[in-house]
Write an enzyme that holds these catalytic residues in place. Structure first.
Site, mmCIF file in Angstrom:
data_model
loop_
_atom_site.group_PDB
_atom_site.id
_atom_site.type_symbol
_atom_site.label_atom_id
_atom_site.label_comp_id
_atom_site.label_asym_id
_atom_site.label_seq_id
_atom_site.Cartn_x
_atom_site.Cartn_y
_atom_site.Cartn_z
ATOM 1 N N GLU A 38 0.957 -1.251 -0.042
ATOM 2 C CA GLU A 38 -0.003 -0.068 0.066
ATOM 3 C C GLU A 38 0.917 1.205 0.062
ATOM 4 O OE1 GLU A 38 -3.316 -0.210 3.084
ATOM 5 O OE2 GLU A 38 -3.272 -2.268 2.579
ATOM 6 N N GLY A 39 2.121 1.281 0.432
ATOM 7 C CA GLY A 39 2.862 2.309 0.344
ATOM 8 C C GLY A 39 2.995 2.668 -0.995
ATOM 9 N N HIS A 40 3.530 1.667 -1.582
ATOM 10 C CA HIS A 40 3.789 2.007 -3.423
ATOM 11 C C HIS A 40 2.493 2.450 -4.080
ATOM 12 C CE1 HIS A 40 6.838 -1.244 -2.350
ATOM 13 N NE2 HIS A 40 7.603 -0.418 -3.004
ATOM 14 N N GLU A 151 8.322 9.323 1.528
ATOM 15 C CA GLU A 151 9.041 10.028 2.685
ATOM 16 C C GLU A 151 9.628 8.882 3.727
ATOM 17 O OE1 GLU A 151 6.645 12.945 4.445
ATOM 18 O OE2 GLU A 151 7.046 14.464 3.032
ATOM 19 N N LYS A 152 9.155 7.449 3.521
ATOM 20 C CA LYS A 152 9.614 6.287 4.311
ATOM 21 C C LYS A 152 11.225 6.473 4.074
ATOM 22 C CE LYS A 152 10.248 2.125 5.456
ATOM 23 N NZ LYS A 152 11.205 1.786 4.955
ATOM 24 N N GLN A 156 16.977 9.192 1.196
ATOM 25 C CA GLN A 156 17.017 8.761 -0.372
ATOM 26 C C GLN A 156 16.199 9.838 -0.967
ATOM 27 O OE1 GLN A 156 16.164 5.021 -2.257
ATOM 28 N NE2 GLN A 156 13.971 5.780 -2.172
ATOM 29 N N LYS A 187 4.962 0.525 6.470
ATOM 30 C CA LYS A 187 4.862 -0.679 5.391
ATOM 31 C C LYS A 187 6.105 -0.746 4.711
ATOM 32 C CE LYS A 187 -0.138 -0.850 5.169
ATOM 33 N NZ LYS A 187 -0.565 -2.215 4.945
ATOM 34 N N SER A 188 6.769 -2.100 4.515
ATOM 35 C CA SER A 188 7.805 -1.970 3.701
ATOM 36 C C SER A 188 7.894 -3.584 3.163
ATOM 37 C CB SER A 188 8.998 -1.995 4.743
ATOM 38 O OG SER A 188 10.110 -2.476 4.197
HETATM 39 P P1 AMP Z 1 11.259 0.377 -2.647
HETATM 40 O O1 AMP Z 1 10.456 -0.464 -3.657
HETATM 41 O O2 AMP Z 1 11.347 0.004 -1.460
HETATM 42 O O3 AMP Z 1 12.320 0.921 -3.300
HETATM 43 O O4 AMP Z 1 10.400 1.589 -2.621
HETATM 44 C C1 AMP Z 1 9.831 2.503 -3.719
HETATM 45 C C2 AMP Z 1 9.225 3.499 -3.451
HETATM 46 O O5 AMP Z 1 8.137 3.552 -2.675
HETATM 47 C C3 AMP Z 1 10.253 4.617 -2.652
HETATM 48 O O6 AMP Z 1 10.227 5.929 -2.978
HETATM 49 C C4 AMP Z 1 9.770 4.256 -1.282
HETATM 50 O O7 AMP Z 1 10.228 5.557 -0.368
HETATM 51 C C5 AMP Z 1 8.342 4.292 -1.329
HETATM 52 N N1 AMP Z 1 7.889 3.492 -0.122
HETATM 53 C C6 AMP Z 1 8.029 2.332 0.361
HETATM 54 N N2 AMP Z 1 7.801 2.262 1.284
HETATM 55 C C7 AMP Z 1 6.568 3.223 1.637
HETATM 56 C C8 AMP Z 1 5.492 3.369 2.488
HETATM 57 N N3 AMP Z 1 5.418 2.541 3.575
HETATM 58 N N4 AMP Z 1 4.773 4.569 2.675
HETATM 59 C C9 AMP Z 1 5.413 5.516 1.537
HETATM 60 N N5 AMP Z 1 6.303 5.163 0.457
HETATM 61 C C10 AMP Z 1 6.763 3.914 0.645
#
Ligand code: AMP
Length: 289
Positions: A38-40, A151-152, A156, A187-188
């Site tokens: 859901e973050g993405h 902003e998570k 970066q 979320k991660s």
């Molecule tokens: P990643 O796939 O982990 O490289 O993340 C891709 C993008 O999604 C990056 O800009 C992250 O900061 C963002 N992102 C990851 N988790 C979250 C979250 N919980 N809330 C908002 N954005 C997120």
């Protein structure tokens, strides 16, 4: 059944974007490493609301992992990623192979500012050089666009904004709020590494950040006291292993002498196999006269 278009080559993606640009459509870009949650989705939703065409890239960037990190076991689920993209109105997903990306990656180290050496950069020495190399290549491939970052990964986000300024890339970078689980854990994709006890205790990270932000809003100005408060709160979890806790200026990432107005509180912490990072904006309460 999924119907979102997929481009595996730069040529396919650029052909698609060229047509969009001829029709005067604006382009939103969401770079990811997949295993979408859901973050993405919130970045995608912001892009589809603000822009005509939304591109999502899914690329697990080998350059941003240190040798002892989880590149080989980074979670993947392409079919669920494509479903999420489809459900959220993504127009095209760019999924290049490592070979496809190679010609676009700078062979020389990029000149990056001091931010790459501190906090995440200190704990993960190759990380930001790897992030910057791939983000720059992706921005050059996608071209003029609006890029949405969470902003998570706050350090970066600042680094990417600096990269765009320093290399005059034709991209406007937009930061989007952190999406959390019900108990506050950000979320991660890496949360799948947590076992049930670790998952339960990991909520302490957000609790510690909230405690720090609340103390600042009530008038605490000492960086040391805030850091101690955050550390003490995290340490109530026996499974937490703190990497760093910091209070920084949200624009420059410098550590201020004392807290005067806005700061970002940062925490990086290991729970078993999972390295978790989180942050929060903290502000002194403005007392109106
Ligand atoms: P990643 O796939 O982990 O490289 O993340 C891709 C993008 O999604 C990056 O800009 C992250 O900061 C963002 N992102 C990851 N988790 C979250 C979250 N919980 N809330 C908002 N954005 C997120």
């Amino acid at each position: 059944m999924t119907s979102v278009q997929v481009a595996e080559t730069v040529k396919e993606l650029q052909l698609y974007l060229e047509k969009a640009r001829i029709s005067n459509l604006t382009i939103g870009f969401v770079p990811t490493m997949g295993f979408l949650h859901e973050g993405h989705a919130s970045l995608i939703n912001t892009s589809t609301k603000q822009r005509d065409v939304t591109v999502v890239s899914i690329y697990v960037n080998p350059l941003q992992f240190d040798p002892d990190e989880d590149f080989d076991k980074y979670p993947k689920d392409i079919s669920s990623d494509l479903d999420l993209c489809n459900e959220h109105g993504v127009d095209i997903v760019f999924m290049p192979s490592e070979e496809e990306m190679k010609p676009f990656l700078s062979e020389e180290s990029l000149k990056l500012r001091g931010i790459v050496k501190i906090f995440e950069g200190e704990s993960r020495p190759v990380h930001f050089q790897g992030v910057a190399t791939v983000v720059k290549a992706l921005f050059e491939i996608v071209g003029s666009s609006y890029a949405f970052f969470g902003e998570k990964d706050f350090q970066q986000l600042v680094l990417v904004k600096q990269l765009v300024d320093d290399y005059l890339l034709p991209v406007q970078v937009i930061g989007c709020p952190i999406i959390r689980e019900n108990d506050g854990l950000a979320k991660s994709s890496r949360n799948v590494y947590l076992d049930s006890a670790e998952r339960e205790q990991s909520a302490v990270i957000y609790q510690s950040l909230k405690a720090g932000a609340e103390a600042i809003s009530k008038g605490e100005t000492s960086i040391k006291n805030i850091e101690q408060l955050i550390k003490k709160t995290v340490e109530t979890s026996p499974l937490a292993n703190i990497d760093y806790v910091a209070v920084v200026d949200p624009l420059t990432f410098e550590i201020p002498n004392s807290i005067k107005n806005e700061v970002r509180l940062l925490v990086a912490c290991n729970f078993g196999q999972a390295r978790l990072i989180d942050n929060i904006l903290a502000q002194r309460e403005v007392v109106s006269s």
